[in-house]
Write a protein that holds these residues in place. Structure first.
Motif, PDB file in Angstrom:
ATOM      1  N   LYS A 129       0.860  -1.189   0.000  1.00 43.51           N
ATOM      2  CA  LYS A 129       0.000   0.000   0.000  1.00 43.51           C
ATOM      3  C   LYS A 129       0.892   1.233   0.000  1.00 43.51           C
ATOM      4  O   LYS A 129       1.821   1.344   0.808  1.00 43.51           O
ATOM      5  N   SER A 130       0.598   2.163  -0.909  1.00 41.61           N
ATOM      6  CA  SER A 130       1.387   3.384  -1.049  1.00 41.61           C
ATOM      7  C   SER A 130       0.500   4.586  -0.761  1.00 41.61           C
ATOM      8  O   SER A 130      -0.493   4.806  -1.463  1.00 41.61           O
ATOM      9  N   ILE A 131       0.845   5.359   0.268  1.00 45.51           N
ATOM     10  CA  ILE A 131       0.083   6.552   0.625  1.00 45.51           C
ATOM     11  C   ILE A 131       1.026   7.755   0.605  1.00 45.51           C
ATOM     12  O   ILE A 131       2.114   7.722   1.186  1.00 45.51           O
ATOM     13  N   VAL A 132       0.593   8.802  -0.077  1.00 48.97           N
ATOM     14  CA  VAL A 132       1.427   9.997  -0.206  1.00 48.97           C
ATOM     15  C   VAL A 132       1.519  10.732   1.132  1.00 48.97           C
ATOM     16  O   VAL A 132       0.517  10.935   1.822  1.00 48.97           O
ATOM     17  N   ASP A 133       2.738  11.111   1.496  1.00 53.03           N
ATOM     18  CA  ASP A 133       2.973  11.970   2.664  1.00 53.03           C
ATOM     19  C   ASP A 133       2.790  13.415   2.188  1.00 53.03           C
ATOM     20  O   ASP A 133       3.706  14.032   1.632  1.00 53.03           O
ATOM     21  N   GLU A 134       1.601  13.937   2.392  1.00 52.04           N
ATOM     22  CA  GLU A 134       1.279  15.261   1.845  1.00 52.04           C
ATOM     23  C   GLU A 134       2.086  16.370   2.497  1.00 52.04           C
ATOM     24  O   GLU A 134       2.359  17.399   1.865  1.00 52.04           O
ATOM     25  N   SER A 135       2.480  16.175   3.749  1.00 49.97           N
ATOM     26  CA  SER A 135       3.243  17.224   4.440  1.00 49.97           C
ATOM     27  C   SER A 135       4.638  17.393   3.860  1.00 49.97           C
ATOM     28  O   SER A 135       5.262  18.451   4.013  1.00 49.97           O
ATOM     29  N   SER A 136       5.145  16.355   3.191  1.00 53.15           N
ATOM     30  CA  SER A 136       6.497  16.406   2.626  1.00 53.15           C
ATOM     31  C   SER A 136       6.498  16.559   1.102  1.00 53.15           C
ATOM     32  O   SER A 136       7.562  16.661   0.492  1.00 53.15           O
ATOM     33  N   SER A 137       5.313  16.528   0.499  1.00 50.10           N
ATOM     34  CA  SER A 137       5.194  16.611  -0.949  1.00 50.10           C
ATOM     35  C   SER A 137       4.676  17.987  -1.345  1.00 50.10           C
ATOM     36  O   SER A 137       4.038  18.683  -0.541  1.00 50.10           O
ATOM     37  N   TYR A 138       4.934  18.376  -2.595  1.00 50.63           N
ATOM     38  CA  TYR A 138       4.447  19.681  -3.054  1.00 50.63           C
ATOM     39  C   TYR A 138       4.380  19.701  -4.575  1.00 50.63           C
ATOM     40  O   TYR A 138       4.977  18.869  -5.265  1.00 50.63           O
ATOM     41  N   LEU A 139       3.663  20.701  -5.102  1.00 49.74           N
ATOM     42  CA  LEU A 139       3.597  20.941  -6.541  1.00 49.74           C
ATOM     43  C   LEU A 139       3.550  22.446  -6.765  1.00 49.74           C
ATOM     44  O   LEU A 139       2.729  23.155  -6.166  1.00 49.74           O
ATOM     45  N   LEU A 140       4.465  22.948  -7.620  1.00 45.70           N
ATOM     46  CA  LEU A 140       4.551  24.378  -7.907  1.00 45.70           C
ATOM     47  C   LEU A 140       4.210  24.648  -9.370  1.00 45.70           C
ATOM     48  O   LEU A 140       4.606  23.891 -10.260  1.00 45.70           O
ATOM     49  N   LEU A 141       3.503  25.744  -9.591  1.00 47.18           N
ATOM     50  CA  LEU A 141       3.159  26.203 -10.934  1.00 47.18           C
ATOM     51  C   LEU A 141       4.118  27.319 -11.332  1.00 47.18           C
ATOM     52  O   LEU A 141       4.224  28.339 -10.643  1.00 47.18           O
ATOM     53  N   ASN A 142       4.842  27.076 -12.435  1.00 46.92           N
ATOM     54  CA  ASN A 142       5.803  28.061 -12.962  1.00 46.92           C
ATOM     55  C   ASN A 142       6.801  28.526 -11.901  1.00 46.92           C
ATOM     56  O   ASN A 142       7.184  29.705 -11.839  1.00 46.92           O
TER      57      ASN A 142
END
Length: 541
Positions: free
Chosen positions: A96-109
């Motif tokens: 089972k793979s669950i994303v660690d949202e506190s350590s992940s991110y996504l940036l626009l431009n």
């Protein structure tokens, strides 16, 4: 009359010195011995509250496996979970793979931080605990490369090293079965892997199948599950191959990057013109995934055949459901009576009919109650790619998944049968039972690829998934409302229990039909073959 024919057939077979096959009328009479009370009894046990939704990896799922094993043993179905024939259980490991949202991110431009759960979310990556990426975003429509069907989203689009947005689903212009294949998530991932994409982001446009918020809530809590193959790879919906990551974008984000031109964008796309954002869009981010593992198993048994005992027809029905979840009207147990205690019950009754035949069938029959279907067809994926018997000797798959037993059976929808010579047998059996063959009345639901038959199709094995049609004795759409009710109000809800939505006259006929289909596939001189023009013939190994 049927019973008389059956008795005469039995006497004839016992008088013969060698095994003999039932002719059509004797087969019809024999199939009539399917017992609706046994079907109901199996459903009552497998969908009972005490099994708490049969979630793989739980003690309650083990109880369900034990029940199936006991049923196999009681009717003489031998173990085939391992090559030695010592166990019914084909064990496997799941991640089972669950994303660690506190350590992940996504940036626009490079500057605008996007909000997880509102603008986007990542899917856990089963192969990599941490991945960092950056690249240009392009839109690839449905992400379908099917020029033979007049649709190619990549004709004038280079996606190599790009982050690619694809729409869920597929175009209505594609034939139903092929549309189902190309709409499949894994098919789209495989296509982009082949084309060298950096990552994939799914989105659902207004009116499309799926829901961003619902998908986010499920994935953020439950994650994605993959199965560990013998070579150590984890296969399933969160294996992105050479791509860096996968995830989802909300449609409102698409509106933002298209500068509110999404309506004209969709209109042009429907006309065959795929446009891109006017300004370059660059995304960079990081995905951190937490892993946990658990064990589960397929329950596999075999009834040995006669002169061609080293060839096999394999029956599948998924034993698992989704366990305990969000309470609805105070009930949190997702019993899965229709989905798929009913299909397992049908398979067990088919196994009983096979076991009581007066003469061995020509070929051996494998019965597999598979695990983790609800997690992405994982148990059948493992079985189809790692069968205990030689894969080349499996001649066909007969799958019973959520038949929707809501009334007397008048019409059927044999999903996928039109792709192979199996359709000839379906036409023969439905004729004997006075049933009508209908086309898939829900092509947009892509049901052909949403059950375990698809794992065998992708392994090159002709397969049949049989569903109730919507016709009744009095109306061409008499069962439509009942089926719609089950799918809308019971499917994947705690209300999917053994109740008066079931019709066991129809359940009996369904078992008769699927047994007869299997028996005629089994005893035919020739193996089933893909049609020359079948798209799925390409999967033959």
């Amino acid at each position: 009359m049927k019973n008389l024919l059956f008795s005469l057939a039995i006497l004839s077979l016992f008088a013969s010195c060698k095994p003999s096959m039932l002719d059509d009328q004797a087969l019809l009479a024999y199939a009539d011995s399917a017992d609706p009370e046994l079907i109901k009894q199996h459903i009552a046990i497998l969908a009972h509250d005490s099994l708490r939704g049969r979630l793989p990896g739980t003690a309650e799922y083990e109880v369900a496996m034990k029940y199936v094993m006991d049923q196999y043993q009681s009717i003489g179905i031998r173990p085939l979970g391992d090559k030695e024939g010592n166990s019914y259980l084909q064990a496997m490991t799941f991640r089972k793979s669950i994303v660690d949202e506190s350590s992940s991110y996504l940036l626009l431009n490079g500057k605008d931080s996007m909000e997880v759960g509102e603008d986007y979310f990542f899917l856990g990556n089963a192969q990599e605990a941490e991945t960092v990426f950056g690249g240009e975003l392009v839109i690839a429509g449905y992400g379908i490369d099917a020029p033979q069907f007049g649709h190619n989203d990549f004709e004038n689009l280079d996606v190599k090293e790009k982050i690619v947005v694809v729409f869920s689903g597929g175009p209505e212009a594609l034939p139903a079965t092929e549309r189902a294949h190309f709409s499949n998530t894994n098919t789209k991932v495989e296509t982009l892997i082949e084309k060298g994409a950096l990552g994939i982001l799914f989105t659902t446009f207004p009116g499309g199948r799926g829901n961003f918020k619902g998908s986010y809530n499920r994935n953020s809590k439950s994650g994605m599950v993959n199965v560990k193959m013998p070579n150590g790879d984890y296969q399933g919906r969160s294996n992105f191959g050479n791509m860096k990551f996968g995830g989802f974008l909300d449609w409102e984000f698409i509106r933002k990057i298209m500068e509110d031109e999404t309506d004209s964008f969709l209109t042009k796309y429907e006309q065959g013109v795929l446009i891109q954002p006017e300004n370059d869009v660059y995304l960079n981010g990081k995905v951190v995934t937490n892993f946990s593992e658990f064990e589960s198993a397929n329950v596999v048994g075999i009834l040995e055949g006669g002169e061609l005992k080293d060839e096999y027809v394999i029956h599948t029905a998924h034993l698992d459901h989704v366990g305990v979840g969000e309470p609805i009207n105070g009930d949190s147990i997702y019993n899965g009576a229709h989905d798929n205690a009913s299909g397992v019950s049908a398979m067990l009754e088919i196994a009983r009919l096979y076991s009581e035949l007066p003469s061995k069938p020509k070929r051996s029959v494998i019965f597999a109650a598979v695990t983790a279907e609800e997690m992405g067809l994982l148990g059948s994926l493992y079985l189809a790619n790692n069968p205990v018997v030689p894969a080349e000797n499996i001649i066909a798959n007969v799958n019973t998944d959520m038949p929707t037993m809501v009334g007397p059976l008048v019409s059927v929808e044999p999903l996928g049968a039109e792709q192979s010579s199996i359709m000839n047998i379906v036409e023969r059996t439905t004729g004997l039972l006075n049933l009508i063959i209908d086309e898939d009345h829900l092509p947009e639901e892509v049901r052909f690829v949403r059950s375990d038959n698809y794992s065998f199709v992708k392994a090159g094995i002709p397969a049949l998934r049989m569903k109730f049609g919507i016709q009744s004795k009095d109306s061409p759409s008499g069962l439509d409302s009942a089926i719609t009710y089950v799918m809308g109000q019971m499917y994947h809800k705690p209300s999917d229990e053994l109740d008066d939505s079931f019709n066991f006259e129809g359940a009996k006929t369904y078992v008769e039909l699927q047994f007869m289909n299997s028996y005629l596939i089994n005893t035919s001189e020739e193996r089933p073959t893909w049609n020359e023009n079948s798209f799925f013939k390409r999967f033959v190994r």
